[in-house]
Design a protein around this motif. Sequence first.
Motif, PDB file in Angstrom:
ATOM      1  N   TYR A 208       0.818  -1.212   0.000  1.00  0.00           N
ATOM      2  CA  TYR A 208       0.000   0.000   0.000  1.00  0.00           C
ATOM      3  C   TYR A 208       0.855   1.266   0.000  1.00  0.00           C
ATOM      4  CZ  TYR A 208       0.715   0.838   5.024  1.00  0.00           C
ATOM      5  OH  TYR A 208       1.258   1.104   6.257  1.00  0.00           O
ATOM      6  N   ILE A 209       2.102   1.172   0.465  1.00  0.00           N
ATOM      7  CA  ILE A 209       3.010   2.322   0.373  1.00  0.00           C
ATOM      8  C   ILE A 209       3.438   2.509  -1.082  1.00  0.00           C
ATOM      9  CG2 ILE A 209       5.259   3.214   1.052  1.00  0.00           C
ATOM     10  CD1 ILE A 209       3.206   3.425   3.235  1.00  0.00           C
ATOM     11  N   ARG A 210       3.694   1.410  -1.774  1.00  0.00           N
ATOM     12  CA  ARG A 210       4.026   1.515  -3.200  1.00  0.00           C
ATOM     13  C   ARG A 210       2.856   2.118  -3.978  1.00  0.00           C
ATOM     14  NH1 ARG A 210       5.868  -3.988  -2.372  1.00  0.00           N
ATOM     15  NH2 ARG A 210       8.137  -4.071  -2.130  1.00  0.00           N
ATOM     16  N   THR A 211       1.631   1.730  -3.599  1.00  0.00           N
ATOM     17  CA  THR A 211       0.451   2.279  -4.266  1.00  0.00           C
ATOM     18  C   THR A 211       0.322   3.772  -4.015  1.00  0.00           C
ATOM     19  OG1 THR A 211      -0.680   0.153  -4.017  1.00  0.00           O
ATOM     20  CG2 THR A 211      -2.046   2.085  -4.485  1.00  0.00           C
ATOM     21  N   ALA A 212       0.564   4.188  -2.805  1.00  0.00           N
ATOM     22  CA  ALA A 212       0.482   5.612  -2.473  1.00  0.00           C
ATOM     23  C   ALA A 212       1.505   6.414  -3.259  1.00  0.00           C
ATOM     24  CB  ALA A 212       0.689   5.803  -0.969  1.00  0.00           C
ATOM     25  N   ARG A 213       2.714   5.865  -3.393  1.00  0.00           N
ATOM     26  CA  ARG A 213       3.732   6.561  -4.179  1.00  0.00           C
ATOM     27  C   ARG A 213       3.365   6.577  -5.661  1.00  0.00           C
ATOM     28  NH1 ARG A 213       8.956   3.816  -1.122  1.00  0.00           N
ATOM     29  NH2 ARG A 213       9.134   5.374   0.557  1.00  0.00           N
ATOM     30  N   ALA A 221       4.095  13.152   2.658  1.00  0.00           N
ATOM     31  CA  ALA A 221       2.703  12.712   2.765  1.00  0.00           C
ATOM     32  C   ALA A 221       2.617  11.203   2.966  1.00  0.00           C
ATOM     33  CB  ALA A 221       1.931  13.127   1.523  1.00  0.00           C
ATOM     34  N   VAL A 222       3.430  10.464   2.211  1.00  0.00           N
ATOM     35  CA  VAL A 222       3.446   9.009   2.370  1.00  0.00           C
ATOM     36  C   VAL A 222       3.924   8.628   3.771  1.00  0.00           C
ATOM     37  CG1 VAL A 222       4.545   6.875   1.583  1.00  0.00           C
ATOM     38  CG2 VAL A 222       3.767   8.573  -0.084  1.00  0.00           C
ATOM     39  N   LEU A 223       4.942   9.344   4.248  1.00  0.00           N
ATOM     40  CA  LEU A 223       5.524   9.014   5.548  1.00  0.00           C
ATOM     41  C   LEU A 223       4.551   9.293   6.685  1.00  0.00           C
ATOM     42  CD1 LEU A 223       8.008   8.158   7.211  1.00  0.00           C
ATOM     43  CD2 LEU A 223       8.719  10.564   7.194  1.00  0.00           C
TER      44      LEU A 223
END
Length: 310
Positions: A208-213, A221-223
Amino acid sequence: MLGYVARRILIAVPTILVIITVAFFMMRAAPGGPFDLERPMPEEVRQNILEHFGFDRPLHEQYVSYLGGLAQADLGPSLRFRDKTVSDIIVEGFPVSATIGALSILLALFVGSILGSLAALRQNKATDFAVMGFAMGGITIPPFVMGPILALVFGLYLGLLPMGGLDPRLGMTPERLVLPVVTLALPQIAIVSRLMRASMIEVLRSNYIRTARAKGLSGPAVLFRHALRAAILPLVSYIGPASAALVTGSIVIEQVFQLPGIGRQFVMAALQRDYTVVMGVVILYASLIILLNLLADLMYATLNPRVKFE
């Protein structure tokens, strides 16, 4: 959730009872007694004192009598401090220990989270190696070694901070809390930073972090919006036992910096065989550990919706 809390409290009752039982009989089995003085007292006086406190009765009767007092919220009188009850001693000393412990855990969580996040974002780089080196040093150097070092450097050599004790007029002033709080917090900062680093690295590699990026969100924002909330979950599980350890672990710190906290009273009571004070502090510490672990579990479930109260 209320049912879960009720079940945990019901489980805590026999747990505390077992702790009380073990501590009671261990204290009685230890050599010496509260009325063993350097100069032997007359036997008649000694017998009167033993009878006054109920120590002339069989041990099992003393145990039942002590449990009866606990059922009425009576921890009994101190055997060494005249005109003081165990409750009085706890009320006087616990605020000092609680203040040091609370400030230490807050400092450890704040600094450790920042250092761990920086190490994860700079994995296998100079920042990461520096943070992990600091963490290893913080874990390996115990507080009873770090405390005197900090007191000598900042108190004696540099003269920046008081070396110990409380202000006779103002009590716990900020400058007198700096050294004990930092000394107690350093090992926890090291542990928190290691936990945060490992958790953050795992979260940053998740799908889901890869998706957000991929959606174009910026790094901050991701962090802060996605990674940080998931990364702090292991820290929440650690808060409960760590908080209890800091309050109880202040025993060494209070001895080093001559602070009149409950930990120092516990050490003095154990050496003087003040049975009732030792038992009162043991009950307090056991209750704190159970309560703080329960609060940590509730906080974890609040932050992680996948956890259910069953």
